[in-house]
Every structure is written in structure tokens, then in C-alpha cells.
Design a protein around this motif. Structure first.
Motif, mmCIF file in Angstrom:
data_model
loop_
_atom_site.group_PDB
_atom_site.id
_atom_site.type_symbol
_atom_site.label_atom_id
_atom_site.label_comp_id
_atom_site.label_asym_id
_atom_site.label_seq_id
_atom_site.Cartn_x
_atom_site.Cartn_y
_atom_site.Cartn_z
ATOM 1 N N ALA A 162 50.677 37.850 38.432
ATOM 2 C CA ALA A 162 49.798 38.023 39.585
ATOM 3 C C ALA A 162 49.189 36.695 40.002
ATOM 4 N N LEU A 163 49.005 36.546 41.284
ATOM 5 C CA LEU A 163 48.416 35.334 41.845
ATOM 6 C C LEU A 163 46.955 35.170 41.430
ATOM 7 N N LEU A 164 46.281 36.292 41.224
ATOM 8 C CA LEU A 164 44.848 36.291 40.906
ATOM 9 C C LEU A 164 44.605 36.958 39.559
ATOM 10 N N THR A 165 43.715 36.360 38.784
ATOM 11 C CA THR A 165 43.300 36.977 37.524
ATOM 12 C C THR A 165 41.787 37.105 37.531
ATOM 13 N N LEU A 166 41.323 38.324 37.352
ATOM 14 C CA LEU A 166 39.904 38.633 37.268
ATOM 15 C C LEU A 166 39.613 39.064 35.838
ATOM 16 N N VAL A 167 38.750 38.317 35.166
ATOM 17 C CA VAL A 167 38.357 38.650 33.790
ATOM 18 C C VAL A 167 36.901 39.104 33.833
ATOM 19 N N GLY B 197 25.120 37.444 29.750
ATOM 20 C CA GLY B 197 24.792 38.800 30.153
ATOM 21 C C GLY B 197 26.011 39.483 30.729
ATOM 22 N N THR B 198 25.833 40.753 31.051
ATOM 23 C CA THR B 198 26.953 41.521 31.577
ATOM 24 C C THR B 198 26.559 42.188 32.885
ATOM 25 N N PRO B 199 27.525 42.374 33.767
ATOM 26 C CA PRO B 199 28.893 41.864 33.693
ATOM 27 C C PRO B 199 28.956 40.386 34.067
ATOM 28 N N THR B 200 29.879 39.675 33.472
ATOM 29 C CA THR B 200 30.180 38.299 33.849
ATOM 30 C C THR B 200 31.662 38.245 34.175
ATOM 31 N N PHE B 201 31.975 37.628 35.302
ATOM 32 C CA PHE B 201 33.348 37.559 35.785
ATOM 33 C C PHE B 201 33.854 36.122 35.828
ATOM 34 N N PHE B 202 35.154 36.005 35.621
ATOM 35 C CA PHE B 202 35.875 34.746 35.796
ATOM 36 C C PHE B 202 37.053 35.044 36.720
ATOM 37 N N ILE B 203 37.280 34.159 37.672
ATOM 38 C CA ILE B 203 38.397 34.306 38.598
ATOM 39 C C ILE B 203 39.301 33.098 38.430
ATOM 40 N N ASN B 204 40.524 33.373 38.034
ATOM 41 C CA ASN B 204 41.502 32.305 37.760
ATOM 42 C C ASN B 204 40.909 31.235 36.852
ATOM 43 N N VAL C 283 35.854 36.645 47.591
ATOM 44 C CA VAL C 283 36.121 35.487 46.738
ATOM 45 C C VAL C 283 37.539 35.525 46.191
ATOM 46 N N LEU C 284 38.059 36.699 45.893
ATOM 47 C CA LEU C 284 39.422 36.811 45.394
ATOM 48 C C LEU C 284 40.429 36.445 46.487
ATOM 49 N N ARG C 285 40.192 36.913 47.691
ATOM 50 C CA ARG C 285 41.099 36.565 48.796
ATOM 51 C C ARG C 285 41.056 35.061 49.075
ATOM 52 N N ALA C 286 39.890 34.452 48.954
ATOM 53 C CA ALA C 286 39.772 33.013 49.169
ATOM 54 C C ALA C 286 40.476 32.225 48.067
#
Length: 160
Positions: free
Chosen positions: A7-12, A132-139, A155-158
Motif C-alpha cells: 500500500a502507498l500509505l501506512t497508518l500505524v 498517550g493514546t491514540p497516537t498515529f504515525f503516517i508512513n 493528511v493521508l491523501r496529502a
């Protein structure tokens, strides 16, 4: 992990099954997944905040134990969808409802089979600056914005 490895995008997400903010984020992540489809890979990492959420560790270990039986995401979803009533009894009822081998699940939980895995997720989060939660990482980059559907989608589309 959900979605293709290519996948082009990874969301953790670093999440806690008893965190009310994570339950809200869970709904939004699902909506984002529906909209982005195979362009998105979603990875969940356990970050139980046990000092404020006494059922979070058990829930994380139960999700991992369900995963060993091929039902991680089903348990993950069920835990968030039933979060207000989270208890050992509810976790057992959810597992039974998913058709898990209860003897195996109970052995896995009693032995702490997945405790180290949950701890590895947690420590990985600490090393990455998660507090803290939730915490996200994008790519691979920490995301500091809102975790409502529109913000995540933008933000994911960008990033694509």
C-alpha cells in the motif's frame, strides 16, 4: 496489519482498548479504511495505559491470543465496540461469541503467553515518543493532528 503490504500509505496506531478516545478513533479509522481501500495499510500496536485503564492489558493480551487463532481483528473490533462494559467476563463472552477455542485462550491468558508481545509494542511506542493514546504515525512520521475522519483523510491523501 490490514491492507496490502505494498500500500502507498501506512497508518500505524498505538492504542489502548479501554481508552475512550481510542474507541472514537477506531470508528474513524474504519471509515478512512473504507474510503482509501487498498491504498491504505493499517497497523495496530498495543499501548495499554494500565495505571488509568485496569482492563487494557488483559484486553490487549486477549486480542493477541485471538490473533493466534486467526481472529485478531474480530476481537479488536469487538473490544472497542463493547468498551463501556470491558471486564474479564465480557472478554470471555466476546471470545466465545467469536468461536475461539476457550481452553486455549484461557491457557494463553493465564500463562502470559502474549504479555511480552504487548510489552514490545508498548516499549516500541515509548521509544517513538508515544505518551498517550491514540497516537498515529503516517508512513513512519508521527501525526500530531486530529483523528476525526476528515483530518485523517486529508493528511493521508496529502501523503499519497
Amino acid at each position: 496489519m490490514q491492507g496490502p503490504e505494498t500500500a502507498l500509505l501506512t497508518l500505524v496506531e498505538y492504542g489502548d482498548y479501554q481508552c475512550p478516545y481510542c474507541a472514537v478513533a477506531h470508528v474513524n479509522v474504519r471509515l478512512v479504511q473504507d474510503q482509501l481501500g487498498p491504498r491504505l495499510r493499517f497497523v495496530f500496536r498495543n499501548f495499554p495505559l494500565t495505571q488509568v485503564h485496569p482492563q487494557a492489558q488483559l484486553a490487549a493480551e486477549a486480542a493477541e491470543a485471538a490473533g493466534a487463532q486467526g481472529k485478531f481483528w474480530e476481537m479488536h473490533d469487538a473490544l472497542y465496540e463493547n468498551q463501556p462494559a470491558l471486564s474479564p467476563e465480557l472478554i470471555a463472552a466476546l471470545a466465545q461469541g467469536l468461536g475461539l477455542d476457550m481452553e486455549r485462550l484461557n491457557e494463553d491468558l493465564a500463562s502470559g503467553r502474549f504479555r511480552e508481545r504487548v510489552k514490545r509494542d508498548f516499549m516500541g511506542g515509548v521509544r517513538s515518543g508515544v505518551a498517550g493514546t491514540p497516537t498515529f504515525f503516517i508512513n513512519g512520521e508521527r501525526y500530531e493532528g486530529g483523528w476525526d475522519e476528515a483530518s485523517l483523510l486529508n493528511v493521508l491523501r496529502a501523503a499519497a
